[in-house]
Design a protein around this motif. Sequence first.
Motif, PDB file in Angstrom:
ATOM      1  N   ILE A 110       0.877  -1.178   0.000  1.00 31.34           N
ATOM      2  CA  ILE A 110       0.000   0.000   0.000  1.00 31.34           C
ATOM      3  C   ILE A 110       0.908   1.220   0.000  1.00 31.34           C
ATOM      4  O   ILE A 110       1.724   1.407   0.902  1.00 31.34           O
ATOM      5  CB  ILE A 110      -0.933  -0.001   1.217  1.00 31.34           C
ATOM      6  CG1 ILE A 110      -1.851  -1.224   1.166  1.00 31.34           C
ATOM      7  CG2 ILE A 110      -1.752   1.287   1.269  1.00 31.34           C
ATOM      8  CD1 ILE A 110      -2.778  -1.369   2.359  1.00 31.34           C
ATOM      9  N   VAL A 111       0.783   2.037  -1.035  1.00 36.25           N
ATOM     10  CA  VAL A 111       1.709   3.147  -1.220  1.00 36.25           C
ATOM     11  C   VAL A 111       0.942   4.449  -1.409  1.00 36.25           C
ATOM     12  O   VAL A 111      -0.230   4.456  -1.793  1.00 36.25           O
ATOM     13  CB  VAL A 111       2.623   2.889  -2.442  1.00 36.25           C
ATOM     14  CG1 VAL A 111       3.487   1.654  -2.221  1.00 36.25           C
ATOM     15  CG2 VAL A 111       1.790   2.738  -3.725  1.00 36.25           C
ATOM     16  N   SER A 112       1.627   5.559  -1.157  1.00 38.69           N
ATOM     17  CA  SER A 112       0.997   6.866  -1.370  1.00 38.69           C
ATOM     18  C   SER A 112       0.905   7.188  -2.856  1.00 38.69           C
ATOM     19  O   SER A 112      -0.031   7.862  -3.306  1.00 38.69           O
ATOM     20  CB  SER A 112       1.766   7.958  -0.633  1.00 38.69           C
ATOM     21  OG  SER A 112       3.100   8.015  -1.095  1.00 38.69           O
ATOM     22  N   SER A 113       1.866   6.723  -3.617  1.00 39.17           N
ATOM     23  CA  SER A 113       1.837   6.894  -5.075  1.00 39.17           C
ATOM     24  C   SER A 113       2.721   5.820  -5.701  1.00 39.17           C
ATOM     25  O   SER A 113       3.657   5.330  -5.068  1.00 39.17           O
ATOM     26  CB  SER A 113       2.335   8.283  -5.483  1.00 39.17           C
ATOM     27  OG  SER A 113       3.650   8.496  -5.031  1.00 39.17           O
ATOM     28  N   PHE A 114       2.414   5.466  -6.945  1.00 35.23           N
ATOM     29  CA  PHE A 114       3.167   4.429  -7.626  1.00 35.23           C
ATOM     30  C   PHE A 114       4.509   4.951  -8.128  1.00 35.23           C
ATOM     31  O   PHE A 114       4.661   6.141  -8.416  1.00 35.23           O
ATOM     32  CB  PHE A 114       2.374   3.876  -8.808  1.00 35.23           C
ATOM     33  CG  PHE A 114       1.113   3.159  -8.430  1.00 35.23           C
ATOM     34  CD1 PHE A 114       1.122   2.185  -7.437  1.00 35.23           C
ATOM     35  CD2 PHE A 114      -0.087   3.452  -9.055  1.00 35.23           C
ATOM     36  CE1 PHE A 114      -0.029   1.516  -7.083  1.00 35.23           C
ATOM     37  CE2 PHE A 114      -1.254   2.786  -8.711  1.00 35.23           C
ATOM     38  CZ  PHE A 114      -1.224   1.817  -7.722  1.00 35.23           C
ATOM     39  N   ALA A 115       5.439   4.038  -8.270  1.00 34.63           N
ATOM     40  CA  ALA A 115       6.742   4.391  -8.846  1.00 34.63           C
ATOM     41  C   ALA A 115       6.570   4.723 -10.328  1.00 34.63           C
ATOM     42  O   ALA A 115       5.666   4.195 -10.992  1.00 34.63           O
ATOM     43  CB  ALA A 115       7.711   3.224  -8.675  1.00 34.63           C
ATOM     44  N   PRO A 116       7.390   5.609 -10.880  1.00 37.44           N
ATOM     45  CA  PRO A 116       7.317   5.927 -12.316  1.00 37.44           C
ATOM     46  C   PRO A 116       7.416   4.660 -13.158  1.00 37.44           C
ATOM     47  O   PRO A 116       8.225   3.776 -12.868  1.00 37.44           O
ATOM     48  CB  PRO A 116       8.524   6.841 -12.530  1.00 37.44           C
ATOM     49  CG  PRO A 116       8.777   7.448 -11.186  1.00 37.44           C
ATOM     50  CD  PRO A 116       8.436   6.384 -10.191  1.00 37.44           C
ATOM     51  N   GLY A 117       6.580   4.582 -14.166  1.00 33.06           N
ATOM     52  CA  GLY A 117       6.565   3.416 -15.037  1.00 33.06           C
ATOM     53  C   GLY A 117       5.495   2.414 -14.696  1.00 33.06           C
ATOM     54  O   GLY A 117       5.177   1.531 -15.496  1.00 33.06           O
ATOM     55  N   SER A 118       4.905   2.533 -13.510  1.00 31.77           N
ATOM     56  CA  SER A 118       3.816   1.623 -13.118  1.00 31.77           C
ATOM     57  C   SER A 118       2.559   1.950 -13.920  1.00 31.77           C
ATOM     58  O   SER A 118       2.313   3.107 -14.261  1.00 31.77           O
ATOM     59  CB  SER A 118       3.520   1.761 -11.623  1.00 31.77           C
ATOM     60  OG  SER A 118       4.655   1.461 -10.840  1.00 31.77           O
ATOM     61  N   VAL A 119       1.784   0.924 -14.222  1.00 31.20           N
ATOM     62  CA  VAL A 119       0.525   1.125 -14.935  1.00 31.20           C
ATOM     63  C   VAL A 119      -0.629   0.698 -14.040  1.00 31.20           C
ATOM     64  O   VAL A 119      -0.498  -0.200 -13.222  1.00 31.20           O
ATOM     65  CB  VAL A 119       0.477   0.331 -16.261  1.00 31.20           C
ATOM     66  CG1 VAL A 119       1.526   0.834 -17.226  1.00 31.20           C
ATOM     67  CG2 VAL A 119       0.660  -1.156 -16.008  1.00 31.20           C
ATOM     68  N   VAL A 120      -1.751   1.384 -14.190  1.00 30.50           N
ATOM     69  CA  VAL A 120      -2.942   1.076 -13.394  1.00 30.50           C
ATOM     70  C   VAL A 120      -3.778   0.031 -14.126  1.00 30.50           C
ATOM     71  O   VAL A 120      -4.201   0.259 -15.255  1.00 30.50           O
ATOM     72  CB  VAL A 120      -3.776   2.343 -13.138  1.00 30.50           C
ATOM     73  CG1 VAL A 120      -5.085   1.988 -12.446  1.00 30.50           C
ATOM     74  CG2 VAL A 120      -2.981   3.332 -12.297  1.00 30.50           C
ATOM     75  N   THR A 121      -3.988  -1.103 -13.489  1.00 30.28           N
ATOM     76  CA  THR A 121      -4.790  -2.176 -14.077  1.00 30.28           C
ATOM     77  C   THR A 121      -6.270  -1.949 -13.815  1.00 30.28           C
ATOM     78  O   THR A 121      -7.099  -2.072 -14.709  1.00 30.28           O
ATOM     79  CB  THR A 121      -4.374  -3.538 -13.490  1.00 30.28           C
ATOM     80  OG1 THR A 121      -2.977  -3.714 -13.645  1.00 30.28           O
ATOM     81  CG2 THR A 121      -5.123  -4.673 -14.168  1.00 30.28           C
ATOM     82  N   THR A 122      -6.597  -1.613 -12.571  1.00 30.39           N
ATOM     83  CA  THR A 122      -7.986  -1.360 -12.185  1.00 30.39           C
ATOM     84  C   THR A 122      -8.078   0.020 -11.557  1.00 30.39           C
ATOM     85  O   THR A 122      -7.430   0.275 -10.530  1.00 30.39           O
ATOM     86  CB  THR A 122      -8.485  -2.418 -11.181  1.00 30.39           C
ATOM     87  OG1 THR A 122      -8.364  -3.716 -11.782  1.00 30.39           O
ATOM     88  CG2 THR A 122      -9.934  -2.180 -10.817  1.00 30.39           C
TER      89      THR A 122
END
Length: 259
Positions: A110-122
Motif C-alpha cells: 500500500i503506497v501513497s503513489s506508484f513508482a514511475p513506469g507503473s501502470v494502473v490495471t484497475t
Amino acid sequence: MDGLNVYSFSLGTEKLYKFLDKNPAMYCAPFDFVNDPRIIAKNKRFVSINSTMSIDIYGQCASECIAWNQQSGTGGQLDFVRGAQWSEGGKSFIAVTSSFIKNGKRVSKIVSSFAPGSVVTTPRSDVQYVATEYGCVNLKPLSMGDRARALIGLAHPDFRDELREEAKAHGRHFVEADFFNHAVVEMHGRGFVAVFNRRDNRRYRNDSHRKDFVLQNRVHKRAFAALKLADDRNRNLLIFKLFNQLLRSFEFTFCDFVF
C-alpha cells in the motif's frame, strides 16, 4: 451459467485433466466469453476475488508491473471486478497482503503513489472491497480523504505513520477535509440553496462570507430533508448543480460530500 464451474484454461496434473474430461459440472469456453463482464453479471450473487501487486491510497491497483518491470498481463481482473458488481447481489474483492519481504527488508504494497513506469490495471472508480490481513473496507462510498484513512489502516503497522506523512505532503485533504465537512441542498423555487458546515475554525474570507454561511446554516435541517425526499433523478440533478455552484463560488481544493 448457474450451477456450473466456468473456466477458460487449465494447467496441472493428469489427475486434474481426468477430472475435467467430460465432467458435466465443468464448462470450458473462450476468454472473450468467460471474461465478458456482461456474461459474468448474469450470474446472481457473483463474487470475484483478485489480487494486486500494489495499491495506492486512492484505491488504484497496479497488478501488472512494478515501476518499469513487467511481471504479468492485464488478464481478466477489471472484467471480473466490474462483472461481479453488475451481478445481482454480487461483490468484488481485491485481496492482498499488506507487505512483502525483499532482500530481507519489508516493503509495503500500500503506497501513497506508484513508482514511475507503473501502470494502473484497475482504476479507483471500479474498486469495491479491499482486504488485507488487517481488515476489509468498501471503498465505493468513500471520499478521497476517507479512502486514504481506510487504506492506511489496512497497511502494515510499520508503514502507517510514513504513509500518513506522505499523504499530508501530497495535500492535507487526503487525511483531513479542512474546508468543508458536509454539503447539502434545499429546493428553493426553481433553484437550490447550498449549505455548508465548515471545520476550519470559521476562517471566513470576509465578513460577507461569514454572514452568508450563518444564513445558509439556518436551513441545514430543511435542506438535508429535501435532498433525502427527492427522487433519484432530481437528487442527481441537485448534486450536479451543487458541484457547479461550488466551483463558481468557493476557493477549495477538496470537499467531502455526505448525502
